[in-house]
Design a protein around this motif. Structure first.
Motif, PDB file in Angstrom:
ATOM      1  N   ALA A 169       0.771  -1.069  -0.073  1.00 21.42           N
ATOM      2  CA  ALA A 169       0.099   0.033   0.014  1.00 21.42           C
ATOM      3  C   ALA A 169       0.787   1.427  -0.003  1.00 21.42           C
ATOM      4  O   ALA A 169       0.166   2.269  -0.530  1.00 21.42           O
ATOM      5  CB  ALA A 169      -0.876  -0.005   1.310  1.00 21.42           C
ATOM      6  N   ALA A 170       2.007   1.306   0.751  1.00 22.48           N
ATOM      7  CA  ALA A 170       2.992   2.475   0.935  1.00 22.48           C
ATOM      8  C   ALA A 170       3.263   2.930  -0.775  1.00 22.48           C
ATOM      9  O   ALA A 170       3.049   4.132  -0.998  1.00 22.48           O
ATOM     10  CB  ALA A 170       4.268   2.143   1.358  1.00 22.48           C
ATOM     11  N   LYS A 171       3.481   1.856  -1.656  1.00 23.05           N
ATOM     12  CA  LYS A 171       3.966   2.462  -2.997  1.00 23.05           C
ATOM     13  C   LYS A 171       2.512   3.097  -3.579  1.00 23.05           C
ATOM     14  O   LYS A 171       2.713   4.122  -4.401  1.00 23.05           O
ATOM     15  CB  LYS A 171       4.206   1.310  -3.889  1.00 23.05           C
ATOM     16  CG  LYS A 171       5.839   0.759  -3.424  1.00 23.05           C
ATOM     17  CD  LYS A 171       6.431   0.166  -4.525  1.00 23.05           C
ATOM     18  CE  LYS A 171       7.817  -0.398  -4.344  1.00 23.05           C
ATOM     19  NZ  LYS A 171       7.584  -1.534  -3.559  1.00 23.05           N
ATOM     20  N   ALA A 172       1.364   2.388  -3.522  1.00 23.43           N
ATOM     21  CA  ALA A 172       0.235   3.124  -3.983  1.00 23.43           C
ATOM     22  C   ALA A 172      -0.289   4.527  -3.513  1.00 23.43           C
ATOM     23  O   ALA A 172      -0.409   5.346  -4.068  1.00 23.43           O
ATOM     24  CB  ALA A 172      -1.024   1.873  -3.751  1.00 23.43           C
ATOM     25  N   ILE A 173       0.081   4.512  -2.208  1.00 24.46           N
ATOM     26  CA  ILE A 173      -0.170   5.732  -1.451  1.00 24.46           C
ATOM     27  C   ILE A 173       0.723   6.773  -1.975  1.00 24.46           C
ATOM     28  O   ILE A 173       0.429   8.125  -2.165  1.00 24.46           O
ATOM     29  CB  ILE A 173      -0.401   5.493  -0.166  1.00 24.46           C
ATOM     30  CG1 ILE A 173      -1.602   4.790   0.273  1.00 24.46           C
ATOM     31  CG2 ILE A 173      -0.279   7.037   0.832  1.00 24.46           C
ATOM     32  CD1 ILE A 173      -1.539   4.374   1.837  1.00 24.46           C
ATOM     33  N   VAL A 174       1.842   6.417  -1.871  1.00 27.80           N
ATOM     34  CA  VAL A 174       3.145   7.643  -2.232  1.00 27.80           C
ATOM     35  C   VAL A 174       2.955   8.075  -3.739  1.00 27.80           C
ATOM     36  O   VAL A 174       3.030   9.342  -3.981  1.00 27.80           O
ATOM     37  CB  VAL A 174       4.349   7.037  -1.706  1.00 27.80           C
ATOM     38  CG1 VAL A 174       5.473   8.023  -2.407  1.00 27.80           C
ATOM     39  CG2 VAL A 174       4.607   7.024  -0.515  1.00 27.80           C
ATOM     40  N   LYS A 175       2.400   7.181  -4.612  1.00 30.76           N
ATOM     41  CA  LYS A 175       2.491   7.334  -5.863  1.00 30.76           C
ATOM     42  C   LYS A 175       1.039   8.176  -6.255  1.00 30.76           C
ATOM     43  O   LYS A 175       1.207   9.171  -7.202  1.00 30.76           O
ATOM     44  CB  LYS A 175       2.406   6.176  -6.918  1.00 30.76           C
ATOM     45  CG  LYS A 175       3.803   5.745  -7.020  1.00 30.76           C
ATOM     46  CD  LYS A 175       3.772   5.000  -8.242  1.00 30.76           C
ATOM     47  CE  LYS A 175       3.967   5.584  -9.618  1.00 30.76           C
ATOM     48  NZ  LYS A 175       4.408   4.796 -10.730  1.00 30.76           N
ATOM     49  N   GLY A 176       0.023   7.951  -5.586  1.00 23.73           N
ATOM     50  CA  GLY A 176      -1.220   8.362  -5.723  1.00 23.73           C
ATOM     51  C   GLY A 176      -2.110   8.048  -6.892  1.00 23.73           C
ATOM     52  O   GLY A 176      -3.246   7.469  -6.898  1.00 23.73           O
ATOM     53  N   LEU A 177      -1.418   8.163  -7.988  1.00 21.93           N
ATOM     54  CA  LEU A 177      -2.114   7.920  -9.272  1.00 21.93           C
ATOM     55  C   LEU A 177      -0.913   6.980 -10.057  1.00 21.93           C
ATOM     56  O   LEU A 177       0.217   6.993 -10.045  1.00 21.93           O
ATOM     57  CB  LEU A 177      -2.110   9.146 -10.168  1.00 21.93           C
ATOM     58  CG  LEU A 177      -3.300   9.300 -11.298  1.00 21.93           C
ATOM     59  CD1 LEU A 177      -4.502   8.897 -10.667  1.00 21.93           C
ATOM     60  CD2 LEU A 177      -3.109  10.561 -12.125  1.00 21.93           C
ATOM     61  N   ALA A 178      -1.491   5.997 -10.698  1.00 16.42           N
ATOM     62  CA  ALA A 178      -0.800   4.966 -11.448  1.00 16.42           C
ATOM     63  C   ALA A 178       0.053   5.687 -12.900  1.00 16.42           C
ATOM     64  O   ALA A 178      -0.808   6.594 -13.277  1.00 16.42           O
ATOM     65  CB  ALA A 178      -1.335   3.689 -11.844  1.00 16.42           C
ATOM     66  N   ASP A 179       0.910   5.258 -13.236  1.00 17.01           N
ATOM     67  CA  ASP A 179       1.552   5.724 -14.392  1.00 17.01           C
ATOM     68  C   ASP A 179       0.593   5.836 -15.498  1.00 17.01           C
ATOM     69  O   ASP A 179       0.698   6.616 -16.542  1.00 17.01           O
ATOM     70  CB  ASP A 179       2.929   5.090 -14.908  1.00 17.01           C
ATOM     71  CG  ASP A 179       4.046   5.366 -13.657  1.00 17.01           C
ATOM     72  OD1 ASP A 179       3.852   6.399 -13.104  1.00 17.01           O
ATOM     73  OD2 ASP A 179       4.989   4.479 -13.454  1.00 17.01           O
ATOM     74  N   ASP A 180      -0.301   4.885 -15.784  1.00 17.45           N
ATOM     75  CA  ASP A 180      -0.994   4.775 -16.827  1.00 17.45           C
ATOM     76  C   ASP A 180      -2.478   5.661 -16.720  1.00 17.45           C
ATOM     77  O   ASP A 180      -3.207   5.744 -17.790  1.00 17.45           O
ATOM     78  CB  ASP A 180      -1.493   3.317 -17.216  1.00 17.45           C
ATOM     79  CG  ASP A 180      -2.208   2.600 -15.929  1.00 17.45           C
ATOM     80  OD1 ASP A 180      -2.508   3.525 -14.906  1.00 17.45           O
ATOM     81  OD2 ASP A 180      -2.686   1.687 -16.203  1.00 17.45           O
ATOM     82  N   GLY A 181      -2.173   6.486 -15.882  1.00 17.97           N
ATOM     83  CA  GLY A 181      -3.342   7.529 -15.410  1.00 17.97           C
ATOM     84  C   GLY A 181      -4.574   6.781 -14.818  1.00 17.97           C
ATOM     85  O   GLY A 181      -5.577   7.658 -14.368  1.00 17.97           O
ATOM     86  N   GLY A 182      -4.566   5.458 -14.497  1.00 16.79           N
ATOM     87  CA  GLY A 182      -5.426   4.752 -13.846  1.00 16.79           C
ATOM     88  C   GLY A 182      -5.259   4.756 -12.102  1.00 16.79           C
ATOM     89  O   GLY A 182      -4.459   5.526 -11.709  1.00 16.79           O
ATOM     90  N   LEU A 183      -6.145   4.541 -11.318  1.00 20.33           N
ATOM     91  CA  LEU A 183      -6.154   4.656 -10.001  1.00 20.33           C
ATOM     92  C   LEU A 183      -5.820   3.288  -9.471  1.00 20.33           C
ATOM     93  O   LEU A 183      -6.334   2.208  -9.986  1.00 20.33           O
ATOM     94  CB  LEU A 183      -7.643   4.661  -9.606  1.00 20.33           C
ATOM     95  CG  LEU A 183      -8.383   6.238 -10.191  1.00 20.33           C
ATOM     96  CD1 LEU A 183      -9.556   6.431  -9.354  1.00 20.33           C
ATOM     97  CD2 LEU A 183      -7.509   7.395 -10.262  1.00 20.33           C
TER      98      LEU A 183
END
Ligand SMILES: *Cc1c(COP(=O)(O)O)cnc(C)c1O
Length: 495
Positions: free
Chosen positions: A15-29
């Motif tokens: 989850a840490a990676k998902a939270i720090v990045k916020g948005l995925a590189d492809d624009g998805g959530l």
């Protein structure tokens, strides 16, 4: 737990990676790879627990890369900033309850998550081994901005910048933001409405060149908007807690289904309810409540999401939204987690500003969700009627959800389900509109509104609102939509 992008292009571990990045590189959530189940036994075990303890159980299931003891301590610290119970349930009638989520520092439900997010981000960036400082950019329709500023003020290694539509927030909201204290904060008005503002901020996140420029200056971007999984996760907890309170209060049997009616803008709050259901909470139906910007009502009844319509400025400004970002997470689920399909749907609005789901997808949505809305007169009438009938005063956003809940019972007279109306703001946060609803009294000044509303309600005014009057305004800049990155750079360079 792994997190995957709704558009299929990215998978991160933890989850840490998902939270720090916020948005995925492809624009998805980012969404969890699966929904962690909560069993009946676990629900029973959670009955005697405090709110932070309940929240720690629920969040811990997603945040298994965070230390569980530390997570609990962070939740206890966050919710100690609330007045009393962070999420009390108030019974106003047989079968109708209000879940009050506005006892935090800024008097709106955003505090439920934004008091916790600074910990999730800071610890998360340590877990990810990130050396750079974090720059938080927020596009706000009013309440997120203030709650994020308050949550992040003077947080070490973090700077926060909030953009709000120059004619899209209430006076009180604007004053709350523009008087914000803290050495690491900045607030800028953007010409246009909330959707313009959100789109402009999203563009900064999507621009690799700009990310590089920031990185050279020692910053990585992160988001505190409700698309961040770190916002969503703490919101799941209060649906569990409300359910448990209904059980311990003897209002329902354990296992009995309940409905929630949720005042909706960006679809974050109601999506958290859906996640709770998918984890096993006995949620029966979710009623998605809108104001006159009823794009979601039309989508839920007709299957077409069409933003090509007039945008209204209403008395529930936090719901004045035509592009509900978190809906993407629901679409991903109802098309069978088909990322290609989700990506196709989400790209359509950019081209045509509208998309239509298949009949099967629509049926999957309607299995749980239905929608309704309140026009401006109906908000006033609902707030007034409930005030007369029960003495309870609710804010205008909550008024929309109450209207939708009452409409449901009007149409389904035999339904005996218990209905929880989610209450998202302290009525003093929108004093003139609420005053008008309950007394017919029209005043121009917010503080006069607070004074007169206090006389009508006889409930204490939160100091965080009454004290605003004497605070100096620190931020008064307005920027054009295409000039936001320049504002960002001058803020970062202002060290
Ligand atoms: C943000 C907000 C909403 C809308 O919540 P979403 O998660 O964006 O759907 C409703 N009411 C109030 C008072 C809010 O601040």
């Amino acid at each position: 737990m792994n997190f995957i992008s709704t558009r299929g292009g990215e998978k991160v571990n933890g989850a840490a990676k998902a939270i720090v990045k916020g948005l995925a590189d492809d624009g998805g959530l980012f969404v969890p790879e699966s929904f962690p189940p909560v069993t009946r036994e676990e629900l029973e075990e959670m009955l005697p627990l405090s709110y932070p303890e309940r929240a720690a159980r629920i969040l811990g299931k997603y945040l298994d890369d965070y230390d569980s003891g530390e997570l609990l301590a962070a939740l206890e610290a966050a919710y100690s900033k609330f007045e009393g119970d962070p999420a009390p349930l108030v019974r106003i009638d047989d079968g109708i309850y209000l879940l009050e989520l506005w006892h935090g520092p800024t008097c709106a439900f955003k505090d439920m998550a934004l008091t916790v997010l600074p910990y999730l981000l800071r610890r998360g960036s340590d877990i990810c081994g990130i050396k750079e400082k974090i720059l938080i950019l927020v596009a706000t329709s009013g309440d997120t901005g203030k709650a994020a500023l308050e949550g992040f003020k003077d947080a070490e290694g973090i700077k926060i910048m909030v953009f709000y539509p120059d004619d899209g927030v209430s006076k009180m909201q604007k004053l709350q933001m523009c008087t914000q204290e803290g050495g690491n904060v900045n607030v800028v008005a953007v010409k246009g409405n909330f959707d313009d503002c959100q789109t402009a901020v999203k563009q900064i996140f999507a621009d690799a060149e700009q990310a590089k420029i920031l990185k050279e200056r020692g910053y990585i971007l992160s988001s505190a908007n409700s698309i961040n999984f770190g916002r969503l996760a703490p919101q799941i907890a209060y649906y569990f807690s409300a359910y448990l309170d209904l059980v311990s209060g003897g209002q329902i049997e354990m296992g009995e289904g309940v409905d929630f009616s949720v005042p909706t803008g960006n679809f974050g709050n109601i999506l958290a309810a859906y996640y709770a259901k998918r984890m096993g909470l006995p949620v029966r139906r979710l009623h998605c409540a809108s104001n006159m910007n009823n794009v979601l009502t039309d989508f839920l009844s007709g299957g077409t999401y069409d933003t090509r319509r007039e945008f209204y400025k209403t008395t529930s400004p936090s719901m004045d939204i035509l592009v509900s970002s978190n809906l993407e997470r629901l679409l991903f689920e109802v098309c069978g987690r088909n990322a290609g399909r989700t990506a196709d749907l989400m790209k359509e609005p950019e081209a045509t500003e509208a998309y239509t789901v298949t009949p099967q997808e629509k049926a999957a949505v309607n299995e749980t969700f239905d929608g309704g809305f309140a026009n401006e007169d109906e908000v006033v009438e609902t707030v007034y009627d409930v005030f007369c009938d029960t003495g309870y005063t609710m804010d205008t956003h909550t008024g929309c959800a109450m209207k939708v809940a009452l409409d449901w019972f009007e149409k389904n007279k035999k339904d005996t389900v218990k209905m929880v109306v989610v209450s998202t703001a302290n009525p003093y946060k929108f004093p003139q509109d609420v005053l008008y609803a309950v007394t017919g009294n029209d005043v121009k000044d917010s503080f006069k509104g607070i004074k007169r509303l206090h006389a009508a309600m006889a409930v204490a005014v939160p100091k965080s609102l009454s004290g605003l009057r004497d605070k100096p305004v620190r931020f008064s800049k307005t920027a054009k939509r295409d000039k936001l990155f320049e504002e960002v750079l001058s803020f970062v360079d202002g060290d």
